[in-house]
Design a protein around this motif. Structure first.
Motif, PDB file in Angstrom:
ATOM      1  N   ALA A  93       0.701  -1.249  -0.095  1.00  0.00           N
ATOM      2  CA  ALA A  93       0.032   0.001   0.099  1.00  0.00           C
ATOM      3  C   ALA A  93       0.769   1.313   0.001  1.00  0.00           C
ATOM      4  CB  ALA A  93      -0.785   0.015   1.327  1.00  0.00           C
ATOM      5  N   GLY A  94       2.283   1.139   0.072  1.00  0.00           N
ATOM      6  CA  GLY A  94       3.211   2.305   0.172  1.00  0.00           C
ATOM      7  C   GLY A  94       2.895   3.033   1.454  1.00  0.00           C
ATOM      8  N   ARG A  95       2.732   2.273   2.614  1.00  0.00           N
ATOM      9  CA  ARG A  95       2.515   3.159   3.661  1.00  0.00           C
ATOM     10  C   ARG A  95       3.895   2.964   4.472  1.00  0.00           C
ATOM     11  NH1 ARG A  95      -2.732   2.526   6.469  1.00  0.00           N
ATOM     12  NH2 ARG A  95      -1.956   4.105   7.675  1.00  0.00           N
ATOM     13  N   ARG A  96       4.760   3.741   4.104  1.00  0.00           N
ATOM     14  CA  ARG A  96       6.465   3.687   4.782  1.00  0.00           C
ATOM     15  C   ARG A  96       6.442   3.640   6.190  1.00  0.00           C
ATOM     16  NH1 ARG A  96       9.741   7.565   1.396  1.00  0.00           N
ATOM     17  NH2 ARG A  96      11.088   7.175   3.154  1.00  0.00           N
ATOM     18  N   GLY A  97       5.536   4.710   6.908  1.00  0.00           N
ATOM     19  CA  GLY A  97       5.576   4.897   8.258  1.00  0.00           C
ATOM     20  C   GLY A  97       4.991   3.704   9.219  1.00  0.00           C
ATOM     21  N   LEU A  98       3.855   3.291   8.484  1.00  0.00           N
ATOM     22  CA  LEU A  98       3.178   1.989   9.014  1.00  0.00           C
ATOM     23  C   LEU A  98       4.145   0.692   9.030  1.00  0.00           C
ATOM     24  CD1 LEU A  98       0.832   0.710  10.680  1.00  0.00           C
ATOM     25  CD2 LEU A  98      -0.263   0.448   8.313  1.00  0.00           C
ATOM     26  N   THR A  99       4.798   0.802   7.908  1.00  0.00           N
ATOM     27  CA  THR A  99       5.624  -0.525   7.443  1.00  0.00           C
ATOM     28  C   THR A  99       6.657  -0.615   8.637  1.00  0.00           C
ATOM     29  OG1 THR A  99       5.048  -0.381   5.326  1.00  0.00           O
ATOM     30  CG2 THR A  99       7.077  -1.613   5.791  1.00  0.00           C
ATOM     31  N   GLU A 100       7.361   0.632   8.820  1.00  0.00           N
ATOM     32  CA  GLU A 100       8.442   0.804   9.863  1.00  0.00           C
ATOM     33  C   GLU A 100       7.908   0.439  11.193  1.00  0.00           C
ATOM     34  OE1 GLU A 100      11.563   0.747   8.874  1.00  0.00           O
ATOM     35  OE2 GLU A 100      10.651   0.677   6.791  1.00  0.00           O
ATOM     36  N   ARG A 101       6.989   0.980  11.449  1.00  0.00           N
ATOM     37  CA  ARG A 101       6.474   0.527  12.989  1.00  0.00           C
ATOM     38  C   ARG A 101       5.979  -0.952  13.285  1.00  0.00           C
ATOM     39  NH1 ARG A 101       3.629   5.406  11.953  1.00  0.00           N
ATOM     40  NH2 ARG A 101       1.629   4.624  11.406  1.00  0.00           N
ATOM     41  N   LEU A 102       5.502  -1.606  12.194  1.00  0.00           N
ATOM     42  CA  LEU A 102       5.369  -3.038  12.093  1.00  0.00           C
ATOM     43  C   LEU A 102       6.499  -3.829  12.176  1.00  0.00           C
ATOM     44  CD1 LEU A 102       2.198  -2.905   9.672  1.00  0.00           C
ATOM     45  CD2 LEU A 102       2.141  -3.477  11.985  1.00  0.00           C
ATOM     46  N   ARG A 103       7.399  -3.269  11.383  1.00  0.00           N
ATOM     47  CA  ARG A 103       8.898  -4.079  11.429  1.00  0.00           C
ATOM     48  C   ARG A 103       9.512  -4.052  12.797  1.00  0.00           C
ATOM     49  NH1 ARG A 103      11.355  -2.288   5.719  1.00  0.00           N
ATOM     50  NH2 ARG A 103      10.620  -3.599   4.497  1.00  0.00           N
ATOM     51  N   ALA A 104       9.525  -2.486  13.309  1.00  0.00           N
ATOM     52  CA  ALA A 104       9.733  -2.622  14.717  1.00  0.00           C
ATOM     53  C   ALA A 104       8.998  -3.711  15.854  1.00  0.00           C
ATOM     54  CB  ALA A 104       9.637  -1.088  15.210  1.00  0.00           C
ATOM     55  N   GLU A 105       7.725  -3.800  15.378  1.00  0.00           N
ATOM     56  CA  GLU A 105       7.169  -4.488  16.419  1.00  0.00           C
ATOM     57  C   GLU A 105       7.377  -6.130  16.077  1.00  0.00           C
ATOM     58  OE1 GLU A 105       4.065  -6.209  19.043  1.00  0.00           O
ATOM     59  OE2 GLU A 105       4.812  -4.426  18.770  1.00  0.00           O
ATOM     60  N   VAL A 106       7.699  -6.517  14.873  1.00  0.00           N
ATOM     61  CA  VAL A 106       8.296  -7.783  14.571  1.00  0.00           C
ATOM     62  C   VAL A 106       9.380  -7.983  15.407  1.00  0.00           C
ATOM     63  CG1 VAL A 106       9.170  -9.553  12.756  1.00  0.00           C
ATOM     64  CG2 VAL A 106       6.971  -7.954  12.410  1.00  0.00           C
ATOM     65  N   ALA A 107      10.399  -7.115  15.229  1.00  0.00           N
ATOM     66  CA  ALA A 107      11.634  -7.074  15.916  1.00  0.00           C
ATOM     67  C   ALA A 107      11.333  -7.477  17.488  1.00  0.00           C
ATOM     68  CB  ALA A 107      12.523  -6.043  15.839  1.00  0.00           C
ATOM     69  N   VAL A 108      10.325  -6.762  17.965  1.00  0.00           N
ATOM     70  CA  VAL A 108      10.205  -6.894  19.566  1.00  0.00           C
ATOM     71  C   VAL A 108       9.702  -8.159  19.777  1.00  0.00           C
ATOM     72  CG1 VAL A 108       8.549  -6.302  21.450  1.00  0.00           C
ATOM     73  CG2 VAL A 108       9.734  -4.488  19.925  1.00  0.00           C
ATOM     74  N   LEU A 109       8.735  -8.766  18.916  1.00  0.00           N
ATOM     75  CA  LEU A 109       8.180 -10.436  18.915  1.00  0.00           C
ATOM     76  C   LEU A 109       9.226 -11.244  18.915  1.00  0.00           C
ATOM     77  CD1 LEU A 109       4.991  -9.570  17.091  1.00  0.00           C
ATOM     78  CD2 LEU A 109       4.977 -10.280  19.598  1.00  0.00           C
ATOM     79  N   ARG A 110      10.300 -11.018  18.002  1.00  0.00           N
ATOM     80  CA  ARG A 110      11.440 -11.743  17.804  1.00  0.00           C
ATOM     81  C   ARG A 110      12.263 -11.973  19.018  1.00  0.00           C
ATOM     82  NH1 ARG A 110      11.841 -14.251  12.717  1.00  0.00           N
ATOM     83  NH2 ARG A 110      10.913 -12.988  11.016  1.00  0.00           N
ATOM     84  N   GLY A 111      12.302 -10.604  19.617  1.00  0.00           N
ATOM     85  CA  GLY A 111      13.101 -10.735  21.042  1.00  0.00           C
ATOM     86  C   GLY A 111      12.418 -11.647  22.188  1.00  0.00           C
ATOM     87  N   GLU A 112      10.982 -11.401  22.033  1.00  0.00           N
ATOM     88  CA  GLU A 112      10.306 -12.216  23.047  1.00  0.00           C
ATOM     89  C   GLU A 112      10.501 -13.823  22.598  1.00  0.00           C
ATOM     90  OE1 GLU A 112       6.241 -10.771  23.273  1.00  0.00           O
ATOM     91  OE2 GLU A 112       6.742  -8.974  23.617  1.00  0.00           O
ATOM     92  N   LEU A 113      10.334 -14.080  21.419  1.00  0.00           N
ATOM     93  CA  LEU A 113      10.505 -15.450  21.076  1.00  0.00           C
ATOM     94  C   LEU A 113      11.735 -16.033  21.720  1.00  0.00           C
ATOM     95  CD1 LEU A 113       9.170 -17.788  19.536  1.00  0.00           C
ATOM     96  CD2 LEU A 113      10.056 -17.079  17.345  1.00  0.00           C
ATOM     97  N   TYR A 114      12.918 -15.224  21.278  1.00  0.00           N
ATOM     98  CA  TYR A 114      14.263 -15.761  21.806  1.00  0.00           C
ATOM     99  C   TYR A 114      14.167 -15.963  23.304  1.00  0.00           C
ATOM    100  CZ  TYR A 114      19.118 -15.658  23.157  1.00  0.00           C
ATOM    101  OH  TYR A 114      20.152 -16.120  23.502  1.00  0.00           O
TER     102      TYR A 114
END
Length: 87
Positions: free
Chosen positions: A41-62
């Protein structure tokens, strides 16, 4: 006797950790799907926020995997029981 009760507690805790790992893994998959949609959808800001959320979740998984490794190291029979339950 104490070893048996410790192994039983480890078995219960391991089950709960596995549930947590499954939940976090599903959350990662959902968040990654949202990242893809936001990118398309070309929503760069949302994409970056969601990528940050994925990074947090990966930390929780670890973090959820670390006690699993420790439990299996301390109580190897727990892993053997878990594997035999899958058969």
């Amino acid at each position: 006797m104490a070893e048996d009760s410790g192994a039983a507690q480890a078995d219960v805790f391991l089950g709960r950790l596995r549930e947590e790992i499954e939940t976090v893994s599903q959350n990662i998959e959902s968040a990654q799907a949202l990242v893809s949609k936001a990118q398309r959808a070309g929503r760069r800001g949302l994409t970056e926020r969601l990528r940050a959320e994925v990074a947090v979740l990966r930390g929780e998984l670890y973090e959820a995997h670390c006690p699993v490794d420790a439990l299996v190291f301390r109580f190897p029979a727990v892993l053997a029981r878990e594997e035999s339950a899958l058969d």
